[in-house]
Design a protein around this motif. Structure first.
Motif, PDB file in Angstrom:
ATOM      1  N   GLN A 532       0.818  -1.207   0.000  1.00 54.84           N
ATOM      2  CA  GLN A 532       0.000   0.000   0.000  1.00 54.84           C
ATOM      3  C   GLN A 532       0.857   1.265   0.000  1.00 54.84           C
ATOM      4  O   GLN A 532       0.652   2.166  -0.811  1.00 54.84           O
ATOM      5  CB  GLN A 532      -0.938   0.014   1.202  1.00 54.84           C
ATOM      6  CG  GLN A 532      -1.926   1.168   1.173  1.00 54.84           C
ATOM      7  CD  GLN A 532      -2.967   1.060   2.269  1.00 54.84           C
ATOM      8  OE1 GLN A 532      -2.747   0.450   3.299  1.00 54.84           O
ATOM      9  NE2 GLN A 532      -4.129   1.660   2.039  1.00 54.84           N
ATOM     10  N   ARG A 533       1.836   1.335   0.903  1.00 53.85           N
ATOM     11  CA  ARG A 533       2.722   2.498   0.918  1.00 53.85           C
ATOM     12  C   ARG A 533       3.568   2.566  -0.349  1.00 53.85           C
ATOM     13  O   ARG A 533       3.882   3.658  -0.855  1.00 53.85           O
ATOM     14  CB  ARG A 533       3.614   2.461   2.168  1.00 53.85           C
ATOM     15  CG  ARG A 533       2.919   2.849   3.453  1.00 53.85           C
ATOM     16  CD  ARG A 533       3.795   2.580   4.660  1.00 53.85           C
ATOM     17  NE  ARG A 533       3.951   1.152   4.921  1.00 53.85           N
ATOM     18  CZ  ARG A 533       4.728   0.656   5.893  1.00 53.85           C
ATOM     19  NH1 ARG A 533       5.445   1.455   6.657  1.00 53.85           N
ATOM     20  NH2 ARG A 533       4.784  -0.649   6.073  1.00 53.85           N
ATOM     21  N   ALA A 534       3.925   1.406  -0.887  1.00 50.93           N
ATOM     22  CA  ALA A 534       4.685   1.391  -2.133  1.00 50.93           C
ATOM     23  C   ALA A 534       3.872   2.016  -3.268  1.00 50.93           C
ATOM     24  O   ALA A 534       4.420   2.707  -4.138  1.00 50.93           O
ATOM     25  CB  ALA A 534       5.081  -0.041  -2.481  1.00 50.93           C
ATOM     26  N   TYR A 535       2.573   1.785  -3.258  1.00 54.20           N
ATOM     27  CA  TYR A 535       1.707   2.408  -4.272  1.00 54.20           C
ATOM     28  C   TYR A 535       1.743   3.925  -4.145  1.00 54.20           C
ATOM     29  O   TYR A 535       1.885   4.641  -5.146  1.00 54.20           O
ATOM     30  CB  TYR A 535       0.287   1.878  -4.120  1.00 54.20           C
ATOM     31  CG  TYR A 535      -0.754   2.656  -4.875  1.00 54.20           C
ATOM     32  CD1 TYR A 535      -0.633   2.881  -6.243  1.00 54.20           C
ATOM     33  CD2 TYR A 535      -1.864   3.170  -4.216  1.00 54.20           C
ATOM     34  CE1 TYR A 535      -1.589   3.598  -6.933  1.00 54.20           C
ATOM     35  CE2 TYR A 535      -2.834   3.889  -4.896  1.00 54.20           C
ATOM     36  CZ  TYR A 535      -2.697   4.104  -6.261  1.00 54.20           C
ATOM     37  OH  TYR A 535      -3.641   4.821  -6.947  1.00 54.20           O
ATOM     38  N   TYR A 536       1.615   4.410  -2.910  1.00 57.43           N
ATOM     39  CA  TYR A 536       1.690   5.860  -2.720  1.00 57.43           C
ATOM     40  C   TYR A 536       3.035   6.407  -3.214  1.00 57.43           C
ATOM     41  O   TYR A 536       3.100   7.471  -3.854  1.00 57.43           O
ATOM     42  CB  TYR A 536       1.520   6.216  -1.244  1.00 57.43           C
ATOM     43  CG  TYR A 536       0.226   5.749  -0.616  1.00 57.43           C
ATOM     44  CD1 TYR A 536      -0.923   5.574  -1.387  1.00 57.43           C
ATOM     45  CD2 TYR A 536       0.154   5.478   0.747  1.00 57.43           C
ATOM     46  CE1 TYR A 536      -2.109   5.141  -0.806  1.00 57.43           C
ATOM     47  CE2 TYR A 536      -1.032   5.052   1.335  1.00 57.43           C
ATOM     48  CZ  TYR A 536      -2.153   4.874   0.553  1.00 57.43           C
ATOM     49  OH  TYR A 536      -3.321   4.449   1.129  1.00 57.43           O
ATOM     50  N   ALA A 537       4.099   5.671  -2.928  1.00 59.50           N
ATOM     51  CA  ALA A 537       5.434   6.109  -3.342  1.00 59.50           C
ATOM     52  C   ALA A 537       5.558   6.121  -4.866  1.00 59.50           C
ATOM     53  O   ALA A 537       6.142   7.058  -5.452  1.00 59.50           O
ATOM     54  CB  ALA A 537       6.491   5.197  -2.735  1.00 59.50           C
ATOM     55  N   VAL A 538       5.034   5.117  -5.524  1.00 58.74           N
ATOM     56  CA  VAL A 538       5.102   5.054  -6.985  1.00 58.74           C
ATOM     57  C   VAL A 538       4.355   6.229  -7.606  1.00 58.74           C
ATOM     58  O   VAL A 538       4.808   6.827  -8.607  1.00 58.74           O
ATOM     59  CB  VAL A 538       4.549   3.705  -7.494  1.00 58.74           C
ATOM     60  CG1 VAL A 538       4.264   3.764  -9.002  1.00 58.74           C
ATOM     61  CG2 VAL A 538       5.544   2.588  -7.207  1.00 58.74           C
ATOM     62  N   ARG A 539       3.224   6.589  -7.038  1.00 58.82           N
ATOM     63  CA  ARG A 539       2.488   7.738  -7.564  1.00 58.82           C
ATOM     64  C   ARG A 539       3.330   9.012  -7.450  1.00 58.82           C
ATOM     65  O   ARG A 539       3.352   9.853  -8.362  1.00 58.82           O
ATOM     66  CB  ARG A 539       1.162   7.920  -6.822  1.00 58.82           C
ATOM     67  CG  ARG A 539       0.146   6.813  -7.069  1.00 58.82           C
ATOM     68  CD  ARG A 539      -0.170   6.603  -8.532  1.00 58.82           C
ATOM     69  NE  ARG A 539      -0.655   7.833  -9.153  1.00 58.82           N
ATOM     70  CZ  ARG A 539      -0.507   8.128 -10.437  1.00 58.82           C
ATOM     71  NH1 ARG A 539       0.139   7.301 -11.251  1.00 58.82           N
ATOM     72  NH2 ARG A 539      -0.974   9.262 -10.921  1.00 58.82           N
ATOM     73  N   ILE A 540       4.041   9.169  -6.333  1.00 59.84           N
ATOM     74  CA  ILE A 540       4.921  10.337  -6.172  1.00 59.84           C
ATOM     75  C   ILE A 540       6.026  10.321  -7.215  1.00 59.84           C
ATOM     76  O   ILE A 540       6.310  11.331  -7.876  1.00 59.84           O
ATOM     77  CB  ILE A 540       5.520  10.355  -4.749  1.00 59.84           C
ATOM     78  CG1 ILE A 540       4.429  10.594  -3.708  1.00 59.84           C
ATOM     79  CG2 ILE A 540       6.625  11.408  -4.627  1.00 59.84           C
ATOM     80  CD1 ILE A 540       4.898  10.393  -2.274  1.00 59.84           C
ATOM     81  N   LEU A 541       6.658   9.154  -7.381  1.00 63.41           N
ATOM     82  CA  LEU A 541       7.796   9.043  -8.297  1.00 63.41           C
ATOM     83  C   LEU A 541       7.383   9.282  -9.744  1.00 63.41           C
ATOM     84  O   LEU A 541       8.065   9.998 -10.495  1.00 63.41           O
ATOM     85  CB  LEU A 541       8.452   7.677  -8.135  1.00 63.41           C
ATOM     86  CG  LEU A 541       9.130   7.413  -6.784  1.00 63.41           C
ATOM     87  CD1 LEU A 541       9.568   5.971  -6.676  1.00 63.41           C
ATOM     88  CD2 LEU A 541      10.317   8.350  -6.591  1.00 63.41           C
ATOM     89  N   LEU A 542       6.286   8.672 -10.168  1.00 63.72           N
ATOM     90  CA  LEU A 542       5.852   8.826 -11.556  1.00 63.72           C
ATOM     91  C   LEU A 542       5.558  10.282 -11.885  1.00 63.72           C
ATOM     92  O   LEU A 542       5.878  10.767 -12.983  1.00 63.72           O
ATOM     93  CB  LEU A 542       4.609   7.966 -11.816  1.00 63.72           C
ATOM     94  CG  LEU A 542       4.800   6.449 -11.820  1.00 63.72           C
ATOM     95  CD1 LEU A 542       3.464   5.743 -12.000  1.00 63.72           C
ATOM     96  CD2 LEU A 542       5.779   6.012 -12.908  1.00 63.72           C
ATOM     97  N   GLN A 543       4.954  10.980 -10.956  1.00 63.91           N
ATOM     98  CA  GLN A 543       4.592  12.373 -11.209  1.00 63.91           C
ATOM     99  C   GLN A 543       5.772  13.339 -11.068  1.00 63.91           C
ATOM    100  O   GLN A 543       5.641  14.533 -11.356  1.00 63.91           O
ATOM    101  CB  GLN A 543       3.453  12.787 -10.276  1.00 63.91           C
ATOM    102  CG  GLN A 543       2.154  12.022 -10.584  1.00 63.91           C
ATOM    103  CD  GLN A 543       1.031  12.388  -9.649  1.00 63.91           C
ATOM    104  OE1 GLN A 543       0.382  13.424  -9.805  1.00 63.91           O
ATOM    105  NE2 GLN A 543       0.785  11.518  -8.665  1.00 63.91           N
TER     106      GLN A 543
END
Length: 563
Positions: A532-543
């Motif tokens: 779940q936290r990895a998903y939040y992190a991926v959204r930050i990184l992609l953007q």
């Protein structure tokens, strides 16, 4: 019209009762080689342990009930020996007297089942070695255990008198449904249980990483599983016990042995009629349950079925499909247009308070068929709202088409059995209706804190899968993660318990302020405990212009894969 039904239990008995409800004038004869026409063989392991106390509780319907309520001629202890398709006759034999008779038919329904596999191993007929297929089987096992645990008192001084040995060690050969259910129930009786499994996992329909969780669960409850070995023979020990010899040369002493390596479709009778046998060894039928002879139908464990997801022929020995097949055969005989959709293999097993369930195609099946148009996700939500007492984690794997989002299969494990049951049942219906992961997102399911969450695990699975297909959450898996940059966004205290060598730790809360520590020329794979936290992190990184993917299931999925 005269209809003969060979075999009762699920398929045959359902067919007989349904046909009478549809046709009051038909002459119906049902024959069953055993002493009971309709019984719950799925409950046999639980009768052995006494969870189901009375044997009568296993008897679903009696001869008397069929005769009085349905006006059906029922003959137990009556075996169908051969069929003359040309003359439309069946030769019957009374198994108690040996007397044979011949009956004619207009329509014939075969429901002979699938007997337990019993290879001709040395010593396989020794006392104390049992199969678990019928009510008499369960009764004999109970009697063996009870007699073995009763000590002869006051007799030890008599010359030549040997006291009865307590039944305390059990070896179960086979790690499928019956084998594991017997392992659990024998453990409840206080026996030391060892399961010998020729393959590399228990519960073959599950994918290996999910089956591994079941293995660990069994170990925690005292059941020892031996993989990669099979029974090669049996011999009698001096103390009256049994020595189980395996293919690897190892030996295991036992006071009782349960042989549960699977079943094989009973096709001998069908072959006497010249009926087509399929490539998987079962009776071949069409979607109206007709065999290659239009006047002969077949249902239940003896037939081959079309896999609902893959379209391939398969063998599925389950009571639910057998019941539906029996009803469909009755419908067609009565002149109705009824079709069988195929079998998904939807199943559940309870073990030591927990459960494992599955439906549709497994990943290993898709790989075997060379099908690479699929994606998978792992998620680990609570079975019900976390703030309500007693919430337990649910492990869920969902497989779907990359090209369309069509749901192909799902597997669930957890200590909250009813929660496992209802999620797989919901997804099983979704598969029946051709649903996609987008439909799972929108499913409106029951919610109260003691039963689920406002965002149910089924919704959650659809949202995760939908995010992947929309490109919002690029995903990878532990087996494909190699030289990429690995970012761990858990808190440092969590790393003291478990960590991945080579991973760089930046807690999620610090990620935005530490982006300059990450490479822009490499793909970043992000992990946390459950993803779940990895998903939040991926959204930050992609953007922020990085190339990043979430490792599906996080550390929980890795634990399952490498334990």
């Amino acid at each position: 019209m005269k209809v003969i039904i060979v075999g009762g239990v699920a398929g045959g008995a359902s067919c007989a009762a349904r046909l009478r409800r549809l046709d009051e004038k038909a002459e119906i004869l049902m024959v069953e080689r055993g002493p009971y026409v309709s019984y719950a063989n799925c409950g046999l392991p639980y009768h052995v342990s006494g969870v189901i106390e009375k044997e009568a509780s296993l008897l679903v319907a009696s001869e008397r009930l069929f005769r009085e309520q349905f006006a059906i001629d029922v003959r137990t202890n009556c075996e169908a020996v051969s069929i003359s398709a040309k003359d439309k006759t069946v030769q019957l034999r009374n198994v108690l007297t040996g007397e044979t008779t011949t009956e004619s038919y207009d329509k014939l329904v075969l429901s002979p089942g699938a007997p337990s596999l019993c290879p001709p191993l040395p010593g396989v007929d020794l006392p104390g070695i049992f199969h678990v297929r019928t009510v008499p089987d369960a009764r004999t096992i109970r009697q063996w255990i009870e007699s073995g645990t009763t000590f002869l008192t006051g007799m030890a001084n008599y010359t030549g008198m040997q006291m009865a040995k307590p039944t305390r060690r059990a070896v179960v050969v086979g790690g499928g449904f019956i084998g594991l259910e017997m392992a659990e129930n024998l453990t409840h009786l206080g026996l030391e249980v060892k399961v010998i499994q020729r393959g590399t996992q228990v519960l073959g329909p599950l994918d290996p990483e999910m089956a591994l969780v079941i293995e660990n669960h069994l170990t925690r409850h005292g059941v020892h599983v031996v993989f990669g070995d099979g029974a090669a023979g049996f011999s009698q020990l001096d103390n009256g016990g049994i020595e189980v010899q395996t293919a690897s040369g190892k030996t295991y002493p036992a006071d009782i042995v349960i042989f549960a390596i699977g079943v094989r479709p009973e096709t001998k009778l069908a072959q006497t009629a010249g009926i087509e046998i399929g490539e998987r060894g079962g009776i071949r039928v069409n979607d109206s349950m007709q065999t290659s002879d239009p006047n002969i139908y077949a249902v239940g464990d003896a037939i081959e079925v079309k896999d609902f997801v893959t379209g391939k022929w398969s063998l599925v020995a389950l009571a639910g499909p057998a019941n539906r097949q029996g009803r469909i055969a009755a419908d067609v005989i009565a002149g109705r247009d009824s079709k069988y959709r195929g079998t998904q293999g939807t199943s559940i097993i309870g073990l030591f308070g927990g459960a494992a369930a599955w439906t549709g195609a497994s990943e290993k099946t898709l790989k075997r068929l060379g099908d690479d148009d699929y994606e998978k996700i792992y998620l680990y939500p609570n079975a019900h709202a976390g703030y309500y007492p007693g919430a337990k984690m649910l492990g869920l794997k969902v497989i779907f088409r990359k090209s369309s989002g069509l749901v192909l299969g799902a597997q669930a494990i957890g200590e909250d059995g009813p929660a496992v049951d209802k999620r797989i049942s919901a997804i099983a219906m979704a598969i029946q209706l051709g649903a996609t992961v987008y439909d799972l997102e929108e499913s409106e399911l029951c919610y109260a804190p003691q039963f689920g969450s406002a965002k149910d695990p089924v919704n959650f699975a659809g949202m995760v899968a939908g995010n992947i297909l929309r490109g919002d959450m690029p995903v990878c898996h532990w087996e494909t993660t190699g030289c990429e940059f690995l970012l761990d966004v858990r808190e440092p205290v969590e790393l003291a318990i478990e960590q991945v060598s080579g991973a760089i730790n930046i807690p999620l809360g610090q990620l935005r302020s530490r982006l300059d520590e990450l490479p822009r020329n490499r793909e970043i794979h992000v992990i946390c405990r459950s993803a779940q936290r990895a998903y939040y992190a991926v959204r930050i990184l992609l953007q922020n212009g990085f190339k990043a993917k979430i490792v599906s299931g996080g550390m929980l999925a890795r634990t399952h894969a490498v334990s």
